[in-house]
Design a protein around this motif. Structure first.
Motif: not given
Length: 730
Positions: A333-338, A328, A330-331
């Motif tokens: 921190y939408p930019n976590i993968k970046e 969860e 990503t909800k």
């Protein structure tokens, strides 16, 4: 053949006479002169006979303290350590330079035979080099591992086993006769007698008690390094005991801490916490760093910095893949993968605490968590961005972030600090320094002859380690010790965590450069532990490389050194029970340097890094609570200050934790700094230049640390070389 004699200091004005000896052959006595002294002798000198001629009056008013004597012929130097006053009676001094097995064949076998007997007495069987796999299969790895039983059956065994003179036979030692003191001893002081009234009284009482009660047996715990499971250090052979000054220092420190704790108890009798600030009532004797922590512990930047420069700086690692256990995220921190792809996210995972049995204190259930922490490297420092308190994601396992209610975010960080306390004390501290050092110490002392140059250097590495470990296991990790009485661990839970962690111990994780690379933290900013630890690792490696180059011509010499190879093999098969990937043997000089560097670093600098900061870190209880009285919160909105106070440990656990951490952080008066060796070693012609260069480099590292500290509000000085002990002595 003519030998030239050099005595340090100059002995020409003291009527000193010497003669050389090899077996029954003597050179004849020669007086030392200012012009130079030479002796004709057609044998290599194995011993030197020393005598002072002086009148009665001169003997009363003058003395001559001789440090050492060097006998040289055509570049070959024979070294005789004296380090005492020379008397009018003849004294025989054995040649005291380090020698490899093939350089000392005549006297080697007797000494090594006694050491093999010692290994067999504690269940280490015969040398496993000939057929390692068969030995490992045939040896019952859960049999009694009994250094304590060894002490019961021959109270001075290790003294003779480590004694280069080897005059006593094992049969006599088994009867309890006391052997002479060793040339190279785990103790540091050369003048301090190992036998003293305190030790004598303790030994008498213990032996009497044991005769009147059951035999003392110690059992190996499956899945852990070999160690003395329970018992008292007083049952160990004298030579491994604390010295008198150490005993007195420990007693003084214990009494000081006990009195301080009693005063706190009396001053808070019948009182409990109603708010966090109430904890200041027991914060009476803090260090400057502890005060700083008490004022900054809520700050996110400081919270993040403790993963780098606190007392547990080896857990953080770069997050290189999406954390599947926190889906969860990503909800939030939408930019976590970046951010992960850009190398900005780091993680600390306390999975070793998952599903560990929880305990009860004073009739009240206690609780554990197994958090996952994500941190982001920013211009302001390493900042925590998300905390999940349990391993399995779910609705009742929320993700805490800095955007949450302040009390909820603070409680999440407190839970992390609580979990960090457990893994710091049990894994980073106890397992990865104390228990491993005990294995290294016993293995190297029983595998190498006393005159082996590696043992001469690493003798200091094991000083006081076994009695410290035995004492700790009798007071901290036993069934009635600190971890059972004042933490959230249930019965035997600490051993389960240790076993889990030991299964993950690898050679790479113990070798600092490899460890840092595998964790991906080489470029993490403000990581002062990494900077200082690497500098010390490099200094140790450079020092050991010079020692290895001095004694070993090539890689073939390493392979044919059966004593050194036995050390590697015994450590793997018996000390570590074949449960790690540490090398069973080494093939090259470079491999030997790396392995020995790991041993010396683990027993000195790494222990300092995880030991010296304990009181600073835990004196302010909310920064490292030892237990939690309520379970991890399922709903963030319910958390307020009262919720936090009810979760934190009570007065008794708080005071006990402060007492233990203060006791473990105090320095003994017989402290021996890293790079300091007994005179017989530091003056050895083949070692002294390397030792001096090592000491010089350590001083330079210390100077750089002091300069850096001038610019730091919270200076990191736990790896200041002058404050690092040669061994694990506390």
């Amino acid at each position: 053949m003519s030998y030239s004699i050099r005595i340090e200091p100059d002995a020409s004005a003291h009527d000193i006479y010497i003669e050389l000896k090899n077996g029954e052959r003597l050179s004849g006595e020669v007086k030392v002169t200012k012009q130079g002294t030479a002796i004709e002798f057609n044998q290599e000198p194995k011993e030197i006979i020393l005598r002072r001629q002086a009148s009665f009056v001169k003997r009363i008013f003058t003395t001559f303290y001789c440090k050492y004597i060097e006998v040289e012929r055509m570049g070959s130097v024979f070294y005789f350590p004296v380090f005492r006053n020379v008397s009018i009676t003849k004294e025989t001094i054995a040649e005291g330079s380090g020698k490899l097995p093939w350089e000392d064949k005549q006297t080697r076998e007797e000494g090594m035979a006694e050491k093999r007997n010692l290994q067999q007495l504690v269940g280490w069987a015969s040398p496993p080099l000939s057929a390692p796999s068969k030995v490992a299969e045939s040896q019952n790895l859960t049999n009694t591992f009994s250094l304590m039983s060894l002490a019961k059956h021959h109270s001075s065994g290790i003294i003779s086993a480590l004694d280069s003179r080897k005059r006593s036979k094992l049969a006599n030692k088994m009867k309890g006769c006391r052997a002479p003191s060793p040339t190279i001893s785990p103790q540091y002081s050369e003048n301090e007698s190992q036998w003293n009234p305190i030790n004598g009284l303790i030994r008498f009482l213990v032996i009497f008690q044991e005769k009147m009660s059951r035999a003392l047996n110690t059992v190996h715990t499956s899945g852990l390094p070999s160690f003395v499971d329970e018992g008292r250090f007083v049952m160990l052979p004298e030579n491994l005991w604390f010295g008198p000054l150490k005993l007195l220092t420990l007693f003084k420190n214990f009494m000081t801490v006990t009195i301080q704790t009693l005063l706190r108890r009396l001053g808070n009798f019948g009182r409990t916490w109603s708010k966090i600030d109430d904890i200041k009532r027991v914060f009476l004797f803090p260090s400057k760093r502890a005060v700083y922590i008490s004022e900054n512990w809520k700050d996110d930047a400081f919270f993040g910095s403790q993963f780098l420069n606190g007392c547990n700086p080896g857990m953080i690692e770069k997050c290189t893949e999406f954390p599947e256990k926190i889906p969860e995220i990503t909800k939030v921190y939408p930019n976590i993968k970046e951010l992960i792809q850009n190398g900005k996210i780091y993680m600390v995972d306390y999975k070793l605490l998952d599903d560990v049995k929880e305990g009860v204190i004073d009739g009240h259930q206690q609780y554990l968590a197994a958090p996952i922490v994500l941190l982001q490297e920013t211009d302001e420092g390493l900042m925590p961005i998300a905390i999940q308190l349990k391993q399995e994601p779910g609705k009742e396992n929320p993700i805490f972030t800095p955007n949450d209610k302040p009390e909820a975010w603070l409680l999440a960080k407190i839970w992390v600090r609580n979990s960090d306390f457990y893994l710091h004390e049990l894994i980073s501290h106890l397992l990865r320094t104390h228990l491993l050092a005990e294995v290294f110490f016993f293995s190297i002392f029983t595998s190498l002859h006393d005159e082996h140059p590696i043992l001469r250097i690493l003798a200091a590495t094991g000083r006081y380690t076994i009695p410290i470990n035995v004492t700790a296991r009798a007071t901290l990790t036993n069934d009635t010790g600190f971890f059972m009485k004042y933490t959230a661990f249930g019965k035997a839970a600490q051993w389960e965590v240790l076993q889990r962690a030991f299964s993950q111990v690898s050679y790479k994780s113990l070798c600092l450069p490899d460890n840092l690379e595998s964790r991906g933290v080489q470029n993490l900013t403000n990581y002062y532990y990494r900077e200082d630890a690497l500098a010390i690792w490099d200094a140790i490696s450079e020092f050991l490389l010079k020692v290895i180059d001095t004694y070993y011509k090539d890689d073939h010499d390493i392979r044919r050194d059966t004593e050194l190879q036995n050390f590697f093999s015994y450590t793997y098969h018996y000390g570590l029970q074949g449960k790690t990937d540490l090398p069973q043997s080494v093939e090259t000089k470079a491999e030997a340097v790396k392995y020995l560097s790991m041993v010396m670093f683990t027993c000195s600098a790494q222990h300092a890094a995880v030991n010296h900061a304990q009181y600073d870190t835990y004196a302010w209880m909310p920064n490292g609570p030892t237990t939690m009285r309520q379970p991890p919160p399922k709903h963030k909105d319910l958390v307020d200050e009262q919720y936090i106070v009810k979760t934190l440990p009570g007065l008794a656990a708080t005071l006990e934790a402060m007492s233990v951490s203060r006791f473990l952080s105090q320095v003994s008066k017989d402290f021996v700094a890293l790079g300091t060796y007994v005179n017989a070693v530091s003056s050895d012609p083949r070692l002294r230049d390397s030792i001096k260069k090592f000491q010089t480099r350590l001083k330079a590292i210390g100077k750089a640390i002091k300069e850096r500290s001038k610019e730091q509000p919270f200076p990191y000085e736990y790896l200041y070389p002058a404050g690092i002990e040669n061994s694990i002595a506390i």
